[in-house]
Design a protein around this motif. Sequence first.
Motif, PDB file in Angstrom:
ATOM      1  N   ILE A 108       0.801  -1.251   0.005  1.00  0.00           N
ATOM      2  CA  ILE A 108      -0.059  -0.028   0.084  1.00  0.00           C
ATOM      3  C   ILE A 108       0.782   1.170   0.066  1.00  0.00           C
ATOM      4  O   ILE A 108       0.635   2.145  -0.949  1.00  0.00           O
ATOM      5  N   GLU A 109       1.904   1.127   1.281  1.00  0.00           N
ATOM      6  CA  GLU A 109       2.930   2.424   0.991  1.00  0.00           C
ATOM      7  C   GLU A 109       3.405   2.603  -0.463  1.00  0.00           C
ATOM      8  O   GLU A 109       3.685   3.823  -0.669  1.00  0.00           O
ATOM      9  N   LYS A 110       3.732   1.490  -1.001  1.00  0.00           N
ATOM     10  CA  LYS A 110       4.670   1.795  -2.217  1.00  0.00           C
ATOM     11  C   LYS A 110       3.658   2.258  -3.235  1.00  0.00           C
ATOM     12  O   LYS A 110       4.176   3.337  -4.191  1.00  0.00           O
ATOM     13  N   HIS A 111       2.427   1.978  -3.534  1.00  0.00           N
ATOM     14  CA  HIS A 111       1.701   2.520  -4.356  1.00  0.00           C
ATOM     15  C   HIS A 111       1.352   4.034  -3.824  1.00  0.00           C
ATOM     16  O   HIS A 111       1.284   4.810  -4.824  1.00  0.00           O
ATOM     17  N   ILE A 112       1.057   4.435  -2.711  1.00  0.00           N
ATOM     18  CA  ILE A 112       1.029   5.919  -2.311  1.00  0.00           C
ATOM     19  C   ILE A 112       2.093   6.645  -2.629  1.00  0.00           C
ATOM     20  O   ILE A 112       2.038   7.780  -3.047  1.00  0.00           O
ATOM     21  N   HIS A 113       3.409   6.000  -2.417  1.00  0.00           N
ATOM     22  CA  HIS A 113       4.622   6.622  -2.715  1.00  0.00           C
ATOM     23  C   HIS A 113       4.519   7.117  -3.986  1.00  0.00           C
ATOM     24  O   HIS A 113       5.123   7.980  -4.706  1.00  0.00           O
ATOM     25  N   ALA A 114       4.341   5.904  -4.948  1.00  0.00           N
ATOM     26  CA  ALA A 114       4.515   6.029  -6.437  1.00  0.00           C
ATOM     27  C   ALA A 114       3.449   7.210  -6.978  1.00  0.00           C
ATOM     28  O   ALA A 114       4.040   8.146  -7.840  1.00  0.00           O
ATOM     29  N   LEU A 115       2.139   7.355  -6.459  1.00  0.00           N
ATOM     30  CA  LEU A 115       1.476   8.465  -6.649  1.00  0.00           C
ATOM     31  C   LEU A 115       1.824   9.910  -6.306  1.00  0.00           C
ATOM     32  O   LEU A 115       1.765  10.692  -6.822  1.00  0.00           O
ATOM     33  N   HIS A 116       2.522   9.889  -4.883  1.00  0.00           N
ATOM     34  CA  HIS A 116       2.820  11.176  -4.632  1.00  0.00           C
ATOM     35  C   HIS A 116       4.666  11.389  -4.307  1.00  0.00           C
ATOM     36  O   HIS A 116       4.962  12.161  -3.419  1.00  0.00           O
ATOM     37  N   SER A 117       5.314  10.667  -5.009  1.00  0.00           N
ATOM     38  CA  SER A 117       6.692  10.693  -4.782  1.00  0.00           C
ATOM     39  C   SER A 117       7.328  12.138  -4.954  1.00  0.00           C
ATOM     40  O   SER A 117       8.488  12.507  -4.376  1.00  0.00           O
ATOM     41  N   GLN A 118       6.695  13.068  -5.814  1.00  0.00           N
ATOM     42  CA  GLN A 118       7.027  14.333  -5.940  1.00  0.00           C
ATOM     43  C   GLN A 118       6.619  15.431  -5.111  1.00  0.00           C
ATOM     44  O   GLN A 118       7.143  16.549  -5.215  1.00  0.00           O
ATOM     45  N   ASN A 119       5.801  15.034  -4.095  1.00  0.00           N
ATOM     46  CA  ASN A 119       5.209  15.979  -3.276  1.00  0.00           C
ATOM     47  C   ASN A 119       4.855  15.333  -1.640  1.00  0.00           C
ATOM     48  O   ASN A 119       4.026  14.416  -1.544  1.00  0.00           O
ATOM     49  N   GLN A 120       6.007  15.598  -0.924  1.00  0.00           N
ATOM     50  CA  GLN A 120       5.824  14.892   0.423  1.00  0.00           C
ATOM     51  C   GLN A 120       4.488  15.063   1.206  1.00  0.00           C
ATOM     52  O   GLN A 120       4.106  14.287   2.029  1.00  0.00           O
ATOM     53  N   LEU A 121       4.287  16.372   1.145  1.00  0.00           N
ATOM     54  CA  LEU A 121       3.055  16.695   1.695  1.00  0.00           C
ATOM     55  C   LEU A 121       1.620  16.026   1.447  1.00  0.00           C
ATOM     56  O   LEU A 121       1.081  15.638   2.179  1.00  0.00           O
TER      57      LEU A 121
END
Length: 452
Positions: A108-121
């Motif tokens: 789950i985290e991997k997919h969330i990170h893939a979606l927002h890897s450019q924007n930490q907020l």
Amino acid sequence: MNQELTSQASGFSVASGQLSAEGTKSLKEAGEFMNTHKAEVNQAVASDLPSYNGEEDSGATSTITPQPATESTNLRAKCVELLLRALTPDQEADVEATTQLSTLAHTIEKHIHALHSQNQLKYKSCVRSKLANLKNPKSPHLRQGLLTGALPPEVFARMSSKEMAGEELQQLREGYTAAGISEHQLPCGPGGMRTTKVRCRRCEAMDCTVTQVCRGTLFLPSWVKNSNTDEEVVTFVTCAGCGEQWSRVYVMADKSTLLKVILLGDGGVGKSSLMNRYVSNKFDTHLFHTIGVEFLNKELEVDARRVTLQIWDTAGQERFRSLRTPFYRGSDCCLLTFSVDDSQSFLNLNLWRKEFVYYADVKEPESFPFVILGNKIDVSGRQVAKEEAQRWCCENGGHPYFETSAKDATNIVEAFEEVARRVIASDDKQEPLLSTHTVELRRKSRSDPNCC
Ligand SMILES: Nc1nc2c(ncn2[C@@H]2O[C@H](COP(=O)(O)OP(=O)(O)OP(=O)(O)O)[C@@H](O)[C@H]2O)c(=O)[nH]1
């Protein structure tokens, strides 16, 4: 007569229904819970992670916040840990289950990170929202869906808060949305109501006058040509800027009704194949056993009513019993399925019927709409005669019986349309709602000799 409209895979169940006082209370409670929980998650993340500033991402900006590699790794590890905690039930899980949950949290985290890897907020905000929803007691379907595989992690990662909301909250939201639309459309004085909510279709100005009339009670303006007698309410719009006039027609009772239907029967009788044949018109000879439940939506029109069948395919194998039974509640119809080349699957219909009545908490089993399907009629070596199956249906409540083949598509459409008919007949779900269905009416040319 019956026309299939569209088919689509969908999210979780949204039952139709009216708002109640309890419902409003639940929304308040849910809101309070979310607020409390948000603070809790903020606190947990902020206190554990120095790099995390705890600010809520409004979504309005897309600030790129580059972070040192280790800081970002720490944050991600912390998020996995929080997700794992949200996924883990209160009681102690065994080692195997913990490993599976840990893998799930990572995915789950991997997919969330893939979606927002450019924007930490946005990344943090998304994780926070997932945590709050996973822990919300009003949304147990999320955890169940993820654990049973019915809700893939990548889909979960992309879900908005609106999509993650439980059945009850979604109903409330739908109710409020519908009320909002009709409220601003309905009231108007005899001279028309000035509005800035309608854009002129010619000059695009947002300054129009809206007048609503019921057909048959008032004369329609001469420039309205279309005179379909089914149109109950017509809204006339005149642009204050350029004088353009047009009208909209609101058709009563044009709301698609959502019907939850559930397929039950022994493992391997062809439940998944029946659903896939009906929704996607496909057949696969090498299907895996279903684990837990899956569902697909299919819209159809039956006897001039538009309905959406939400078809729930369940795991027939005994070992998946505890994974499937929580999903029986709220079903509008139950399709009891057996395979005509497997007499044991026919004998087990009684058990399936009992299991459904018990877990769905059916108050009046005698009048509940069951439909019986004898599948795989294309195979040779039949073990259950048609008459025998028909007799069972007669003796157990007079249920309709269909002999089907998912392989060659025999009787599939007929069976599901009968399901829709049965549900509509057993539970009059018609609600005379004003829908937003719109019809454009043409303007008569001024040179038309018939124009008054
Ligand atoms: N010949 C024939 N085979 C079928 C038919 N329907 C399903 N099958 C085959 O039967 C096998 C089991 O089908 P599934 O649809 O997975 O059965 P199921 O009831 O969903 O099984 P579980 O998921 O274990 O509950 C598959 O190999 C299908 O290809 C049919 O109408 N005719």
